[in-house]
Design a protein around this motif. Structure first.
Motif, mmCIF file in Angstrom:
data_model
loop_
_atom_site.group_PDB
_atom_site.id
_atom_site.type_symbol
_atom_site.label_atom_id
_atom_site.label_comp_id
_atom_site.label_asym_id
_atom_site.label_seq_id
_atom_site.Cartn_x
_atom_site.Cartn_y
_atom_site.Cartn_z
ATOM 1 N N ALA A 36 0.638 -0.961 0.038
ATOM 2 C CA ALA A 36 -0.014 -0.294 -0.351
ATOM 3 C C ALA A 36 0.614 1.313 -0.078
ATOM 4 O O ALA A 36 1.259 2.016 0.696
ATOM 5 C CB ALA A 36 -0.961 0.404 1.726
ATOM 6 N N PRO A 43 2.638 6.450 1.894
ATOM 7 C CA PRO A 43 1.848 4.503 2.767
ATOM 8 C C PRO A 43 0.223 5.017 2.538
ATOM 9 O O PRO A 43 -0.432 6.454 1.818
ATOM 10 C CB PRO A 43 1.939 5.273 4.253
ATOM 11 C CG PRO A 43 3.694 6.014 4.510
ATOM 12 C CD PRO A 43 3.213 7.182 3.465
ATOM 13 N N GLU A 46 -3.579 3.089 5.778
ATOM 14 C CA GLU A 46 -2.738 3.348 6.949
ATOM 15 C C GLU A 46 -3.941 2.165 7.651
ATOM 16 O O GLU A 46 -5.302 3.218 8.738
ATOM 17 C CB GLU A 46 -1.950 4.140 7.884
ATOM 18 C CG GLU A 46 -1.528 4.073 9.501
ATOM 19 C CD GLU A 46 -0.974 4.837 9.661
ATOM 20 O OE1 GLU A 46 -0.606 5.079 11.377
ATOM 21 O OE2 GLU A 46 -0.879 6.139 9.611
ATOM 22 N N GLN A 52 -5.164 -1.304 1.832
ATOM 23 C CA GLN A 52 -4.271 -1.874 1.708
ATOM 24 C C GLN A 52 -5.033 -2.666 0.503
ATOM 25 O O GLN A 52 -3.361 -3.287 -0.770
ATOM 26 C CB GLN A 52 -3.727 -2.269 2.348
ATOM 27 C CG GLN A 52 -3.126 -0.645 3.392
ATOM 28 C CD GLN A 52 -2.157 -1.351 4.089
ATOM 29 O OE1 GLN A 52 -1.192 -2.244 4.369
ATOM 30 N NE2 GLN A 52 -2.242 -0.990 6.066
ATOM 31 N N GLN A 55 -4.951 -0.783 -2.956
ATOM 32 C CA GLN A 55 -3.460 0.272 -3.466
ATOM 33 C C GLN A 55 -2.479 -1.444 -4.013
ATOM 34 O O GLN A 55 -1.504 -1.353 -5.181
ATOM 35 C CB GLN A 55 -2.973 0.578 -2.343
ATOM 36 C CG GLN A 55 -2.069 2.004 -3.023
ATOM 37 C CD GLN A 55 -2.361 2.993 -3.514
ATOM 38 O OE1 GLN A 55 -3.390 3.038 -3.622
ATOM 39 N NE2 GLN A 55 -1.432 2.772 -4.807
ATOM 40 N N LEU A 124 2.433 -2.141 7.076
ATOM 41 C CA LEU A 124 2.077 -2.709 6.178
ATOM 42 C C LEU A 124 1.097 -3.736 6.566
ATOM 43 O O LEU A 124 1.517 -4.965 7.284
ATOM 44 C CB LEU A 124 2.517 -3.490 5.859
ATOM 45 C CG LEU A 124 3.908 -2.311 4.510
ATOM 46 C CD1 LEU A 124 4.940 -2.515 3.750
ATOM 47 C CD2 LEU A 124 2.649 -1.160 3.279
#
Length: 135
Positions: A36, A43, A46, A52, A55, A124
């Motif tokens: 991500a 980032p 989050e 994530q 992305q 992550l």
């Protein structure tokens, strides 16, 4: 199409992934695990697993476009999720669905899902590797 997705007879036929892909192209692309991060390395999402995942899948699409292909050319995915538990499946699916809608693709691929203790950076939650075959 260079990749044909199959659930062969004699194996379970899951709805959310395929057991096998048969690739007939001539150029193989092995993509490093995507995380991500946006194009500037910042980032994204989050603490949000769905964001994530989205992305990471979008990054795969971007990388494959640079190689002359698209997400449709993916033959196999490996997804690593930090502290995986089955109750995270809806968030994983949500992120995949959002990315697929943006990419205009069917995201159903052969996939291996692995729960891991941690990834390369503490923020992550997911990393996705892809192997693709292009003509």
């Amino acid at each position: 199409m260079t990749v044909t997705l199959v659930n062969p007879d004699g194996l379970p036929k899951p709805e959310v992934y395929r057991q096998m892909s048969i690739a007939t192209g001539s150029k193989m692309v092995f993509l490093a695990g995507q995380v991500a991060r946006d194009a500037q390395g910042r980032p994204v999402g989050e603490g949000d697993l769905a964001a994530q995942v989205e992305q990471a899948y979008l990054n795969i699409g971007t990388a494959l476009a640079a190689a002359g292909g698209s997400f449709d050319d993916v033959a196999k995915l490996t997804v690593y999720v930090v502290d995986w538990t089955p109750d995270k499946m809806p968030l994983l699916g949500e992120g995949v669905a959002r990315a697929a809608a943006k990419l205009g693709v069917d995201p159903v691929k052969p996939i291996t899902l692995l729960g891991v203790a941690a990834l390369g950076e503490p923020d992550l939650l997911v990393e996705v590797e892809a192997t693709a075959v292009l003509d």
